[in-house]
Motif scaffolding. Structure first.
Motif, short mmCIF file in Angstrom:
data_model
loop_
_atom_site.label_atom_id
_atom_site.label_comp_id
_atom_site.label_asym_id
_atom_site.label_seq_id
_atom_site.Cartn_x
_atom_site.Cartn_y
_atom_site.Cartn_z
N VAL A 31 0.65 -1.22 -0.09
CA VAL A 31 0.24 0.13 0.08
C VAL A 31 0.80 1.08 -0.04
N LEU A 32 1.96 1.19 0.84
CA LEU A 32 2.64 2.42 0.92
C LEU A 32 3.63 2.55 -0.51
N ALA A 33 3.78 1.50 -1.01
CA ALA A 33 4.47 1.51 -2.58
C ALA A 33 3.67 2.09 -3.60
N GLY A 34 2.12 2.00 -3.28
CA GLY A 34 1.38 2.31 -4.50
C GLY A 34 0.98 1.20 -5.18
N GLN A 35 1.39 -0.09 -4.86
CA GLN A 35 0.86 -1.35 -5.48
C GLN A 35 -0.19 -1.82 -5.12
N ALA A 36 -0.68 -1.41 -4.09
CA ALA A 36 -2.23 -1.49 -3.68
C ALA A 36 -2.71 -0.21 -3.13
N CYS A 37 -4.10 -0.24 -3.20
CA CYS A 37 -4.82 1.10 -2.92
C CYS A 37 -5.11 1.29 -1.58
N ALA A 38 -5.31 0.04 -0.84
CA ALA A 38 -5.64 -0.05 0.53
C ALA A 38 -5.50 -1.44 1.15
N LEU A 39 -5.52 -1.40 2.42
CA LEU A 39 -5.39 -2.70 3.16
C LEU A 39 -6.86 -3.35 3.73
N THR A 40 -7.01 -4.39 3.68
CA THR A 40 -8.22 -5.02 4.37
C THR A 40 -7.66 -6.13 4.99
N THR A 41 -7.89 -6.48 6.36
CA THR A 41 -7.41 -7.38 7.04
C THR A 41 -8.37 -8.36 7.56
N CYS A 42 -8.12 -9.77 7.18
CA CYS A 42 -8.79 -10.73 7.94
C CYS A 42 -8.36 -11.04 9.56
N PRO A 43 -9.48 -11.54 10.46
CA PRO A 43 -9.20 -11.52 11.75
C PRO A 43 -7.93 -12.22 12.19
N ILE A 44 -7.29 -11.89 13.31
CA ILE A 44 -6.23 -12.46 13.81
C ILE A 44 -6.59 -12.75 15.28
N SER A 45 -5.80 -13.78 15.67
CA SER A 45 -5.83 -14.21 17.16
C SER A 45 -4.83 -13.76 17.80
N LYS A 46 -4.89 -13.20 19.09
CA LYS A 46 -3.85 -12.63 19.86
C LYS A 46 -2.71 -13.69 20.43
N LYS A 47 -3.43 -14.70 20.95
CA LYS A 47 -2.72 -15.60 21.82
C LYS A 47 -1.69 -16.22 21.19
N PRO A 48 -1.88 -16.99 19.90
CA PRO A 48 -0.76 -17.78 19.31
C PRO A 48 0.39 -16.70 18.83
N LEU A 49 -0.09 -15.52 18.51
CA LEU A 49 1.03 -14.54 18.09
C LEU A 49 1.85 -13.99 19.65
N GLU A 78 2.33 -16.04 21.76
CA GLU A 78 3.08 -17.26 22.32
C GLU A 78 4.45 -17.36 21.48
N ALA A 79 4.46 -16.59 20.11
CA ALA A 79 5.55 -16.77 19.34
C ALA A 79 6.38 -15.39 19.37
N GLY A 80 5.98 -14.69 20.47
CA GLY A 80 6.83 -13.39 20.72
C GLY A 80 6.16 -12.02 19.99
N PHE A 81 5.05 -11.95 19.72
CA PHE A 81 4.51 -10.83 19.13
C PHE A 81 4.25 -9.80 20.42
N ASN A 82 4.82 -8.50 19.97
CA ASN A 82 4.92 -7.53 21.20
C ASN A 82 4.06 -6.50 21.04
N PHE A 83 2.69 -6.55 20.35
CA PHE A 83 1.96 -5.46 20.23
C PHE A 83 0.61 -5.85 21.05
N PRO A 84 -0.31 -5.00 21.22
CA PRO A 84 -1.48 -5.45 21.90
C PRO A 84 -2.42 -6.13 20.97
N GLY A 85 -2.42 -5.66 19.74
CA GLY A 85 -3.32 -6.29 18.73
C GLY A 85 -2.97 -5.75 17.32
N HIS A 86 -3.77 -6.12 16.40
CA HIS A 86 -3.59 -5.60 14.88
C HIS A 86 -3.50 -4.06 14.76
N THR A 87 -4.27 -3.30 15.54
CA THR A 87 -3.99 -1.78 15.15
C THR A 87 -3.04 -1.41 15.74
N GLU A 88 -2.49 -1.78 16.87
CA GLU A 88 -1.28 -1.02 17.25
C GLU A 88 0.12 -1.42 16.55
#
Length: 348
Positions: free
Chosen positions: A117-135, A137-147
């Motif tokens: 999107v930032l490179a202009g190769q896509a006009c927008a981003l749509t995200t399918c849902p994620i689950s925080k718990k498995p992320l 467990e793998a070391g993801f350090n953000f409260p959620g998708h938006t952050e």
């Protein structure tokens, strides 16, 4: 409020990140492509694992021709093939069983979608849902998708980006000031400055992305009856009202604090373009009650367009063929509309 439809042409397709592949993200992405003509969907491509999507389509009994490609090829292929931009990290297809092993691919899909999107190769981003718990467990350090998206935007811009969540539906646009914190922490977390910043970001994007010339904004109170003059709590007069009065003095079309229990009936909904609410459920309950399958999660304040279905991973129904793609379809349409308007404003 009329829910916006896809009307303005986008110069590039929409990037759709797969989300947690153990949930219904693959199911609704496949369904959305099947219904592309029925709903006049804008071209989009999935960032995912082609082998997983083929396996999920087979499990769902769907005959879908996939095309492994790059973003530049999507517009030519979308009408006949479901375009998939492959990830470097493979994804395990176990519907209903979230796995930390999929975290690398889930995160890669989001990061690459933002890059496109930032490179202009896509006009927008749509995200399918994620689950925080498995992320986590793998070391993801953000409260959620938006952050995480705000972090990627901040890194790109070289400054702090403040994201704002909006739930946009056919009758209501609702924005929570505080989001994923326990209810008992809301009064301490809520500040006049936080409300002012949230409203300013909302008002800016209502003008520049939703095309509303003079946005009408209603601000809820925190306590029952907006505090009843201090009898039911002091935050409404001490924290919320000063924010509203300052923004009114700046010329903003805003009123409040208003009793939340009378803000969402049919007649009240016609008097404003967005409701600013003080905490998560105060915004999400009316939004979902009014239009659960059509409401879209929109992230305001980012340097790119991001929409998402307003539901979770639904692990319990993944791979069963009963997940509805309505909210994803609405998210794709809204992303296209906002991207077209965003491009027009940028060019002007």
């Amino acid at each position: 409020m009329v829910f916006p439809q896809h009307g303005e042409a986008c110069p590039a397709p929409i990037a759709l990140s797969i989300g947690d592949p153990s949930g219904i993200g693959p199911d609704i992405a496949l369904s959305a492509w099947i219904m592309r003509e029925k709903h006049s969907l804008p071209p989009f491509f999935i960032l995912g694992d082609p082998s997983l999507l083929i396996a999920r389509a087979r499990q769902l009994g769907l005959d879908i021709p996939l095309s492994v490609c790059q973003p530049a090829q999507v517009l030519q292929r979308f009408s006949r093939y479901m375009p998939v931009v492959p990830l470097k990290n493979r994804l395990s297809d176990k519907p209903g069983v979230p796995q930390a092993a999929n975290a690398a691919g889930i995160v890669e899909a989001i990061e690459r979608a933002v890059q496109y999107v930032l490179a202009g190769q896509a006009c927008a981003l749509t995200t399918c849902p994620i689950s925080k718990k498995p992320l986590y467990e793998a070391g993801f350090n953000f409260p959620g998708h938006t952050e995480f998206l705000a972090h990627l935007a901040s890194r790109h811009l070289g400054r702090i980006v403040q994201p704002v969540m909006m739930l946009a539906g056919p009758q209501l646009r609702a924005v929570p000031v505080t989001i994923h914190i326990p209810l008992h922490q809301v009064p301490q977390a809520l500040t006049t400055e936080m409300i002012i910043e949230t409203v300013r970001i909302t008002e800016h994007d209502l003008r520049n992305r939703f095309g509303i010339g003079n946005p009408r904004i209603a601000v809820s109170g925190l306590n029952p009856h907006a505090g009843e003059g201090g009898a039911l709590g002091h935050e409404d007069d001490a924290v919320i009202r000063p924010a509203v009065e300052l923004l009114q003095a700046e010329g903003m079309n805003i009123r409040g604090p208003l009793p939340a229990d009378t803000m969402f009936h049919r007649q009240a909904l016609t008097t404003y373009d967005a409701a600013i609410c003080m905490y998560h459920d105060q915004a999400l309950i009316p939004a979902k009650a009014l239009a659960f399958d059509e409401t879209v999660n929109v992230t305001l304040g980012l340097p790119f367009i991001r929409t998402s279905p307003d539901h979770g991973t639904a692990f319990d129904i993944a791979g069963r063929g009963i997940a509805r793609a309505d909210s994803l379809i609405a998210a794709l349409k809204l992303a296209a509309m906002l991207a077209g308007r965003h491009r027009s404003n940028f060019n002007n």
